[in-house]
Scaffold this active site. Structure first.
Site, PDB file in Angstrom:
ATOM      1  N   LYS A 126       0.843  -1.220   0.000  1.00  4.64           N
ATOM      2  CA  LYS A 126       0.000   0.000   0.000  1.00  4.64           C
ATOM      3  C   LYS A 126       0.868   1.255   0.000  1.00  4.64           C
ATOM      4  O   LYS A 126       0.663   2.164  -0.811  1.00  4.64           O
ATOM      5  CB  LYS A 126      -0.936   0.006   1.231  1.00  4.64           C
ATOM      6  CG  LYS A 126      -1.839  -1.213   1.342  1.00  4.64           C
ATOM      7  CD  LYS A 126      -2.747  -1.142   2.555  1.00  4.64           C
ATOM      8  CE  LYS A 126      -2.029  -1.151   3.880  1.00  4.64           C
ATOM      9  NZ  LYS A 126      -1.265  -2.408   4.163  1.00  4.64           N
ATOM     10  N   ARG A 146      -9.445   0.338   9.033  1.00  2.00           N
ATOM     11  CA  ARG A 146      -9.005  -1.021   9.355  1.00  2.00           C
ATOM     12  C   ARG A 146     -10.084  -1.804  10.097  1.00  2.00           C
ATOM     13  O   ARG A 146      -9.874  -2.971  10.413  1.00  2.00           O
ATOM     14  CB  ARG A 146      -7.756  -0.961  10.230  1.00  2.00           C
ATOM     15  CG  ARG A 146      -6.437  -1.093   9.474  1.00  2.00           C
ATOM     16  CD  ARG A 146      -5.320  -0.840  10.465  1.00  2.00           C
ATOM     17  NE  ARG A 146      -4.105  -1.528  10.214  1.00  2.00           N
ATOM     18  CZ  ARG A 146      -3.015  -0.968   9.672  1.00  2.00           C
ATOM     19  NH1 ARG A 146      -3.049   0.271   9.251  1.00  2.00           N
ATOM     20  NH2 ARG A 146      -1.917  -1.658   9.555  1.00  2.00           N
ATOM     21  N   ARG A 156      11.764  -5.467   4.942  1.00  2.00           N
ATOM     22  CA  ARG A 156      11.447  -4.053   4.684  1.00  2.00           C
ATOM     23  C   ARG A 156      12.409  -3.138   5.440  1.00  2.00           C
ATOM     24  O   ARG A 156      12.728  -3.366   6.596  1.00  2.00           O
ATOM     25  CB  ARG A 156      10.012  -3.754   5.132  1.00  2.00           C
ATOM     26  CG  ARG A 156       9.668  -2.254   5.061  1.00  2.00           C
ATOM     27  CD  ARG A 156       8.199  -1.990   5.048  1.00  2.00           C
ATOM     28  NE  ARG A 156       7.523  -2.344   6.281  1.00  2.00           N
ATOM     29  CZ  ARG A 156       6.201  -2.221   6.460  1.00  2.00           C
ATOM     30  NH1 ARG A 156       5.439  -1.765   5.475  1.00  2.00           N
ATOM     31  NH2 ARG A 156       5.649  -2.571   7.596  1.00  2.00           N
ATOM     32  N   ARG A 162      11.522  -1.240  11.150  1.00  2.00           N
ATOM     33  CA  ARG A 162      10.455  -0.979  12.117  1.00  2.00           C
ATOM     34  C   ARG A 162      10.426  -2.022  13.227  1.00  2.00           C
ATOM     35  O   ARG A 162      10.639  -3.198  12.971  1.00  2.00           O
ATOM     36  CB  ARG A 162       9.096  -0.953  11.393  1.00  2.00           C
ATOM     37  CG  ARG A 162       8.825   0.364  10.699  1.00  2.00           C
ATOM     38  CD  ARG A 162       7.608   0.348   9.822  1.00  2.00           C
ATOM     39  NE  ARG A 162       6.427  -0.287  10.390  1.00  2.00           N
ATOM     40  CZ  ARG A 162       5.233  -0.324   9.802  1.00  2.00           C
ATOM     41  NH1 ARG A 162       5.082   0.271   8.619  1.00  2.00           N
ATOM     42  NH2 ARG A 162       4.207  -0.918  10.358  1.00  2.00           N
ATOM     43  N   ARG A 202      -0.001  -9.302  13.495  1.00  2.25           N
ATOM     44  CA  ARG A 202      -0.641  -8.257  12.668  1.00  2.25           C
ATOM     45  C   ARG A 202      -1.452  -8.891  11.535  1.00  2.25           C
ATOM     46  O   ARG A 202      -2.527  -8.374  11.186  1.00  2.25           O
ATOM     47  CB  ARG A 202       0.423  -7.304  12.103  1.00  2.25           C
ATOM     48  CG  ARG A 202       1.025  -6.401  13.189  1.00  2.25           C
ATOM     49  CD  ARG A 202       2.383  -5.845  12.780  1.00  2.25           C
ATOM     50  NE  ARG A 202       2.327  -4.979  11.637  1.00  2.25           N
ATOM     51  CZ  ARG A 202       3.355  -4.766  10.805  1.00  2.25           C
ATOM     52  NH1 ARG A 202       4.508  -5.376  10.988  1.00  2.25           N
ATOM     53  NH2 ARG A 202       3.215  -3.961   9.789  1.00  2.25           N
TER      54      ARG A 202
HETATM   55  P1  ADP Z   1       2.276  -1.827   3.272  1.00  3.66           P
HETATM   56  O1  ADP Z   1       2.295  -0.316   3.198  1.00  3.66           O
HETATM   57  O2  ADP Z   1       1.076  -2.422   2.580  1.00  3.66           O
HETATM   58  O3  ADP Z   1       2.444  -2.368   4.667  1.00  3.66           O
HETATM   59  P2  ADP Z   1       4.817  -1.613   1.852  1.00  3.66           P
HETATM   60  O4  ADP Z   1       4.452  -0.790   0.667  1.00  3.66           O
HETATM   61  O5  ADP Z   1       5.606  -0.942   2.925  1.00  3.66           O
HETATM   62  O6  ADP Z   1       3.522  -2.350   2.459  1.00  3.66           O
HETATM   63  O7  ADP Z   1       5.609  -2.885   1.306  1.00  3.66           O
HETATM   64  C1  ADP Z   1       6.100  -3.888   2.207  1.00  3.66           C
HETATM   65  C2  ADP Z   1       7.465  -4.375   1.731  1.00  3.66           C
HETATM   66  O8  ADP Z   1       7.291  -5.121   0.542  1.00  3.66           O
HETATM   67  C3  ADP Z   1       8.456  -3.270   1.409  1.00  3.66           C
HETATM   68  O9  ADP Z   1       9.739  -3.707   1.791  1.00  3.66           O
HETATM   69  C4  ADP Z   1       8.332  -3.106  -0.114  1.00  3.66           C
HETATM   70  O10 ADP Z   1       9.561  -2.675  -0.681  1.00  3.66           O
HETATM   71  C5  ADP Z   1       8.006  -4.529  -0.551  1.00  3.66           C
HETATM   72  N1  ADP Z   1       7.075  -4.593  -1.692  1.00  3.66           N
HETATM   73  C6  ADP Z   1       6.009  -3.771  -1.963  1.00  3.66           C
HETATM   74  N2  ADP Z   1       5.359  -4.168  -3.081  1.00  3.66           N
HETATM   75  C7  ADP Z   1       6.024  -5.288  -3.510  1.00  3.66           C
HETATM   76  C8  ADP Z   1       5.836  -6.173  -4.629  1.00  3.66           C
HETATM   77  N3  ADP Z   1       4.847  -5.987  -5.514  1.00  3.66           N
HETATM   78  N4  ADP Z   1       6.704  -7.205  -4.751  1.00  3.66           N
HETATM   79  C9  ADP Z   1       7.718  -7.410  -3.863  1.00  3.66           C
HETATM   80  N5  ADP Z   1       7.941  -6.606  -2.789  1.00  3.66           N
HETATM   81  C10 ADP Z   1       7.108  -5.554  -2.621  1.00  3.66           C
HETATM   82  P1  AMP Z   2       1.002   0.457   9.264  1.00  2.92           P
HETATM   83  O1  AMP Z   2       2.100   1.465   9.153  1.00  2.92           O
HETATM   84  O2  AMP Z   2      -0.185   0.773   8.432  1.00  2.92           O
HETATM   85  O3  AMP Z   2       1.507  -0.966   9.082  1.00  2.92           O
HETATM   86  O4  AMP Z   2       0.477   0.539  10.788  1.00  2.92           O
HETATM   87  C1  AMP Z   2       1.346   0.268  11.882  1.00  2.92           C
HETATM   88  C2  AMP Z   2       0.543   0.102  13.147  1.00  2.92           C
HETATM   89  O5  AMP Z   2      -0.148   1.347  13.466  1.00  2.92           O
HETATM   90  C3  AMP Z   2      -0.584  -0.940  13.108  1.00  2.92           C
HETATM   91  O6  AMP Z   2      -0.122  -2.265  13.366  1.00  2.92           O
HETATM   92  C4  AMP Z   2      -1.539  -0.427  14.213  1.00  2.92           C
HETATM   93  O7  AMP Z   2      -1.042  -0.715  15.496  1.00  2.92           O
HETATM   94  C5  AMP Z   2      -1.430   1.090  14.003  1.00  2.92           C
HETATM   95  N1  AMP Z   2      -2.435   1.579  13.046  1.00  2.92           N
HETATM   96  C6  AMP Z   2      -2.210   2.146  11.826  1.00  2.92           C
HETATM   97  N2  AMP Z   2      -3.352   2.463  11.219  1.00  2.92           N
HETATM   98  C7  AMP Z   2      -4.362   2.081  12.061  1.00  2.92           C
HETATM   99  C8  AMP Z   2      -5.773   2.098  11.991  1.00  2.92           C
HETATM  100  N3  AMP Z   2      -6.420   2.593  10.914  1.00  2.92           N
HETATM  101  N4  AMP Z   2      -6.474   1.607  13.045  1.00  2.92           N
HETATM  102  C9  AMP Z   2      -5.854   1.121  14.129  1.00  2.92           C
HETATM  103  N5  AMP Z   2      -4.518   1.050  14.252  1.00  2.92           N
HETATM  104  C10 AMP Z   2      -3.770   1.520  13.229  1.00  2.92           C
END
Ligand code: ADP
Ligand code: AMP
Length: 215
Positions: free
Chosen positions: A13, A88, A127, A160, A171
Site C-alpha cells: 500500500k 481497518r 522491509r 520498524r 498483525r
Molecule cells: P504496506 O504499506 O502495505 O504495509 P509496503 O508498501 O511498505 O507495504 O511494502 C512492504 C514491503 O514489501 C516493502 O519492503 C516493499 O519494498 C516490498 N514490496 C512492496 N510491493 C512489492 C511487490 N509488488 N513485490 C515485492 N515486494 C514488494
Molecule cells: P502500518 O504502518 O499501516 O503498518 O500501521 C502500523 C501500526 O499502526 C498498526 O499495526 C496499528 O497498530 C497502528 N495503526 C495504523 N493504522 C491504524 C488504523 N487505521 N487503526 C488502528 N490502528 C492503526
C-alpha cells in the site's frame, strides 16, 4: 481522486501510494506514519498508541478516526487523497463515510491488494523504511542504490520495531479478523477494485494506473 488502499500489512500500500501521490498530485494519508510520528514526538497520543503498535494490535478506533477526520480537512486534500492503512475496522469505515458525507465528498475507489501470507512475512522482514519520508525499500525486492540511504530524500533507513516475525504474524491475524471484512463492505458498495499484489512492484503499479484511468 479519493482513494482507499486496502490490504494486509506488507501488501504494498505504502509503496503504491507514493507513486500515486506523484501521478495524481494528492496526499498520502497513512495512519501508521502519523502514529509513528506521534510516538517519535512523545505526545500523549503517541505514548498510548505505542503499546498497541508494539503488540501488533490496532490503536482504538476513536483515536485513528479523530486523526483522519482532522487530516481530511486540510487544504491539500481539496483535490483528493489516498488513504493508506485506514480504515481497518468496519467502525472506522462507517466513521469515514460519515465524515465524508458531512464534507459533501464521496470516495471514488477502493483498491484491494491481495498477497499470500508467506510472501507478506518475507516482504515485512526485509522491509527497510526511511526515517525522513517514510518510503519503504526491500533488501531483495526493492534494494537501495546506496546501503542505508534513502534514494528519494537521502534520509537514514531503519527497520520498524513491529517488522519482527512474531509481531508480523500477530498483525496478519488482526488483519484477517478485523480488517478483511472491509473487502465485502466495499464490494457491496460497488467501489472495490481487486488487484493481484503478488506481481513485481512496477507491474502492480502499471495495472493500478490503468484500472484507475479506465474507471
Ligand atoms: P504496506 O504499506 O502495505 O504495509 P509496503 O508498501 O511498505 O507495504 O511494502 C512492504 C514491503 O514489501 C516493502 O519492503 C516493499 O519494498 C516490498 N514490496 C512492496 N510491493 C512489492 C511487490 N509488488 N513485490 C515485492 N515486494 C514488494
Ligand atoms: P502500518 O504502518 O499501516 O503498518 O500501521 C502500523 C501500526 O499502526 C498498526 O499495526 C496499528 O497498530 C497502528 N495503526 C495504523 N493504522 C491504524 C488504523 N487505521 N487503526 C488502528 N490502528 C492503526
Amino acid at each position: 481522486m479519493k482513494l482507499i488502499l486496502l490490504g494486509p500489512p506488507g501488501a504494498g500500500k505504502g509503496t503504491q501510494a507514493k507513486m500515486l501521490t506523484e501521478v495524481f498530485q494528492i496526499p498520502q494519508i497513512s495512519t501508521g506514519d502519523i502514529l509513528r510520528a506521534a510516538v517519535k514526538d512523545g505526545t500523549a497520543m503517541g505514548i498510548k498508541a505505542k503499546e498497541y503498535m508494539d503488540a501488533g494490535g490496532l490503536v482504538p478506533d476513536e483515536v485513528v478516526v479523530g486523526i483522519v477526520r482532522d487530516r481530511l480537512q486540510a487544504d491539500d486534500c481539496g483535490n483528493g487523497f489516498i488513504l493508506d492503512g485506514f480504515p481497518r475496522t468496519v467502525a472506522q469505515a462507517d466513521a469515514l463515510q460519515l465524515s465524508l458525507q458531512k464534507m459533501k465528498k464521496e470516495l471514488d475507489r477502493v483498491i484491494s491488494l491481495d498477497v499470500d501470507a508467506e510472501a507478506l512475512v518475507e516482504r515485512l522482514t526485509g522491509r527497510r523504511t526511511c526515517k525522513e519520508c517514510g518510503r519503504s525499500y526491500h533488501v531483495q525486492f526493492d534494494p537501495l542504490s546506496q546501503e542505508g540511504v534513502c534514494d528519494a530524500c537521502g534520509g537514514a533507513l531503519f527497520q520498524r520495531d513491529d517488522d519482527q516475525e512474531e509481531t508480523i504474524r500477530k498483525r496478519l491475524q488482526v488483519y484477517a479478523d478485523q480488517t478483511s471484512p472491509l473487502i465485502k463492505y466495499y464490494r457491496d458498495s460497488g467501489l472495490l477494485i481487486e488487484l493481484d499484489g503478488m506481481q513485481p512492484i512496477t507491474l502492480v503499479q502499471e495495472k493500478m494506473l490503468s484500472l484507475l484511468q479506465a474507471s
